[in-house]
Write a protein that holds these residues in place. Structure first.
Motif, PDB file in Angstrom:
ATOM      1  N   ARG A   3     -11.510 -70.405  46.380  1.00 38.72           N
ATOM      2  CA  ARG A   3     -10.198 -71.050  46.387  1.00 38.72           C
ATOM      3  C   ARG A   3      -9.383 -70.713  45.146  1.00 38.72           C
ATOM      4  NH1 ARG A   3     -11.410 -77.184  48.661  1.00 38.72           N
ATOM      5  NH2 ARG A   3     -12.282 -76.555  50.702  1.00 38.72           N
TER       6      ARG A   3
ATOM      7  N   SER B 138      -2.893 -67.600  46.736  1.00 32.66           N
ATOM      8  CA  SER B 138      -1.965 -68.682  46.419  1.00 32.66           C
ATOM      9  C   SER B 138      -0.743 -68.138  45.705  1.00 32.66           C
ATOM     10  CB  SER B 138      -2.662 -69.727  45.543  1.00 32.66           C
ATOM     11  OG  SER B 138      -3.017 -69.164  44.289  1.00 32.66           O
TER      12      SER B 138
ATOM     13  N   ALA C  53      -1.501 -74.876  45.181  1.00 35.60           N
ATOM     14  CA  ALA C  53      -2.555 -74.571  46.149  1.00 35.60           C
ATOM     15  C   ALA C  53      -3.942 -74.803  45.581  1.00 35.60           C
ATOM     16  CB  ALA C  53      -2.415 -73.126  46.620  1.00 35.60           C
TER      17      ALA C  53
END
Length: 739
Positions: free
Chosen positions: A523, A583, A649
């Motif tokens: 992520r 992101s 994000a």
């Protein structure tokens, strides 16, 4: 007579105040017979007349040769005495004795040494005395005006010392100190004075009766009895030096550790931590060394009401590392705590996320295997515990096959992860693949590298809330080529300028990150110069960088210019189109990525400055890290600055901007000042601050420190801690554990 001199030297060394070496074991001969007519060569220089002692001497042990040198040696046959005077030197193995006069009385069975006696032992002990008298059995003896120096630090002196039962050295009116003294400063910084000191050579302990601790010659503590191990002991049970703290949360605190040596491989330290606001805390640390591994555990426990009600509070943590067969090792790192604010409240740790692992690993030159189970515990108030995954297990393996395919290196790899949650998505992934790489250097200096990778993934997801179960497959190939062309320019003075342009082209398909595949381990993406030429900028396996791209970079380095050093690099990524899987704050979302670069300049040993940056549209700074170190003589200064543009994000809704300053100043060879400041510029708030004043020399370390923690957590509010640590070297623990 040689055996007598051997015994004499052994006996005198044995009466050293700490007796770090065992006395000689040669037996004394019976009363000396009249000289025999057959002479024996004298150990004295040929220029001096041979001594009458050089005849009729029984043989000595061949492994302990003895030599006696003196200006004058007389033998009194009527009274059975041997008298050596004037620069007397006795050598017995590696032991030496010097004195003005030595008398061996065979009838009285005594050995006497007088005048500026110096005894040296191979273990590093040097004993000075004015007078010494020993029995020939070496079990009893008397030394007056004795002073001992052991190694570089330990010093002990006494008005009188007696040797008792071949085991005890009893000293009267003795002083112990590891501090150096000189004529200008004859008083040591600290010392222990005692009416009587007994050194037990068997137990290897020093006992004091009616002892007084002096600091700068001023008595500060009196104890009727005191004991500590002698300097030959590496580990011994007993109390360690206490530590004092004052905190705005728990009040005044004192820690008094007791160290227990269980055996040669294990020990335990019990530390009562007494606080005025939160009561007593018990801390236990256990350590054990194995033939191929080690174990360390620590636990603490208290009972209090700082959470609003009376209950038990504590923590336990452990570390283990153990060897198995065929280069395999297993181990664990585990930590558990009763409540979120406990560790920060009592200065155990400032961590806000705790990680526990159980692992099995093998690392070899040709590959590795890593099997790990991970448990996370968040101490943050905004992170629900039931949504934090349990990883059981995380598996990674790789095997290298050099030169196995088309002259290039082949690599086989596999990875898997199982993530379980009490609420939310459970995710399982299995990945296998193969990669290939070959490098060639052309005669022109151009370095070419070809590479390729084939990888397959299977994902099984299960959302208990929606009662859905899904299986997804992914096949991810890529291929590429990289070219580097180092250009070197040398000057007449030996300076070299190196410029190395790099271009890397990668071909890969699109559509490798569908919404059905969860992203658990990739992520947060940090794009900088370190991963500019990676085949994928995602840190894990769940997400893959897709599509064709061109990675471009340029590096410069200055070599051979004396203390001056300079290097810099700059690069970016170009694509046919942008990628939504990155992101907005990563710098990789657009078709043309942000510029990433770094530069550093140094002038050894005084200055080092390094900057890492990322430039977006219009060359605006989206990431900026600057670190500078300055040092001159006893002064040092470190400045750090970091700016990170917001990235919603990855749960970073605001810009981050911080300043970190570190400073140290040596006031002289013993006194030092230190300071630390961490300031949140975005919120105009000091996050952490601290400083210390320390004194250290060959016999002690004293540190006064202050630490301010500005983070506010449940049950652990902002706090200021002031502490005092004192280490008297050779007494208790000598390690330093300040902030």
């Amino acid at each position: 007579m040689r055996r007598g001199m051997a015994a004499l030297l052994g006996g005198l060394v044995a009466t050293s105040l700490l007796a770090l070496a065992a006395p000689a074991t040669a037996d004394l001969p019976p009363p000396m017979p009249p000289p025999m007519p057959s002479p024996m060569p004298s150990p004295m220089p040929p220029s001096k007349p041979a001594s009458p002692l050089a005849s009729g001497i029984p043989p000595v042990r061949p492994d302990l040769p003895v030599a006696l040198i003196a200006d004058h040696i007389d033998y009194d046959t009527r009274n059975g005495r041997v008298i050596a005077s004037g620069n007397v030197e006795v050598y017995y193995g590696e032991r030496t004795l010097t004195a003005e006069r030595i008398v061996y009385d065979s009838r009285a069975e005594t050995i006497t040494a007088e005048g500026a006696i110096v005894m040296r032992d191979p273990s590093g002990v040097t004993v000075f005395a004015d007078f010494a008298e020993l029995g020939t059995d070496l079990q009893t003896g008397l030394v007056r005006g004795a002073k001992a120096v052991m190694g570089e630090h330990i010093r002990l002196s006494a008005v009188e010392a007696r040797r008792v039962e071949g085991r005890f050295n009893a000293l009267s009116k003795a002083v112990y100190s590891p501090c150096k003294v000189c004529p200008e400063h004859p008083t040591p910084l600290w010392r222990i004075r005692a009416r009587r000191v007994i050194h037990d050579e068997v137990e290897k302990r020093i006992h004091y009766e009616n002892a007084t601790l002096d600091v700068f010659g001023v008595p500060v503590l009196w104890l009727p009895w005191l004991s500590h191990p002698d300097p030959t002991v590496d580990r011994a049970s007993g109390f360690l030096v206490p530590e004092f703290r004052q905190s705005s949360t728990y009040g005044f605190g004192v820690q008094v550790p007791y160290y227990w040596v269980i055996d040669d491989h294990a020990d335990l330290t019990f530390t009562p931590f007494l606080t005025t606001n939160d009561g007593p805390i018990g801390i236990v640390e256990y350590r054990r060394a194995f033939a191929d591994g080690n174990l360390r555990t620590e636990a603490s426990l208290t009972y209090g009401d700082y959470t609003g009600r009376d209950r038990l509070h504590g923590h336990i943590e452990g570390h283990g590392d153990f060897g198995l067969v065929h280069d395999f090792r297993w181990g664990f790192d585990a930590i558990a705590v009763t409540d979120d604010g406990y560790l920060a409240r009592f200065d155990f740790s400032d961590e806000d996320r705790l990680t526990s692992e159980l692992w099995l690993r093998r690392y070899r030159k040709s590959g590795f295997l890593d099997l790990t189970g991970v448990y996370f515990r968040s101490l943050r108030e905004d992170e629900p515990a039931d949504q934090i995954p349990l990883v059981v297990p995380d598996f990674d393996a790789r095997q290298e096959l050099p030169g196995a395919l088309l002259g290039g290196d082949l690599g086989l790899f596999a990875s898997s992860a199982v993530l379980l949650r009490q609420q939310g998505l459970d995710a399982n992934r299995v990945s296998v693949g193969v990669d290939w790489e070959r490098r060639e250097v052309l005669p022109s200096g151009l370095v070419l590298k070809g590479f390729a990778e084939l990888r397959g993934d299977m994902f099984v997801t299960d959302d208990f809330g929606a009662f859905e179960r899904a299986t997804e497959f992914r096949f991810a190939p890529l291929a590429g080529i990289e070219a580097r062309f180092p250009l070197i320019s040398e000057t007449a003075g030996g300076t070299a300028h190196v410029i190395a342009p790099v271009a890397q082209a990668i071909v890969a398909p699109y559509g490798l990150n569908p919404d059905e595949i969860p992203n658990e381990d990739s992520r947060v993406v940090e794009f900088d110069e370190t991963n500019l030429f990676d085949t994928s900028r995602f840190p894990g396996f769940d997400a893959i960088e897709e599509g064709p791209r061109l990675n471009l970079g340029l590096r410069y380095e200055l070599l051979g210019h004396g203390p001056l050093g300079l290097d810099a690099s700059l690069g970016r990524v170009l694509r046919p189109r942008g990628l939504d899987e990155f992101s907005s704050g990563s710098g990789l979302r657009d078709a043309a990525s942000d510029w990433v670069g770094t530069w550093s300049v140094r002038y050894d040993p005084y200055v080092t400055v390094r900057q890492r940056l990322r430039l977006g549209d219009g060359l605006s700074l989206t990431r900026n890290e600057i670190d500078a170190e300055f040092a001159y003589r006893r002064a040092s200064l470190g400045l750090g600055y970091i700016f990170l543009e917001r990235d919603p994000a990855i749960e970073a809704p605001r810009d981050r901007e911080e300043l970190i300053a570190r400073a140290g100043l040596g006031l002289n060879r013993n006194w030092t000042l230190s300071a630390l400041l961490r300031h949140d510029l975005e919120n105009a708030k000091v996050v952490e601050a601290g400083g210390g004043l320390a004194f250290e020399n060959e016999c002690c370390r004293v540190e006064l420190f202050i630490k301010r923690r500005a983070t506010d957590r449940r049950d652990a509010p902002e706090s200021t801690t002031v502490g005092l640590q004192v280490r008297l070297f050779t007494l208790g623990n000598n390690d330093y554990t300040g902030p």
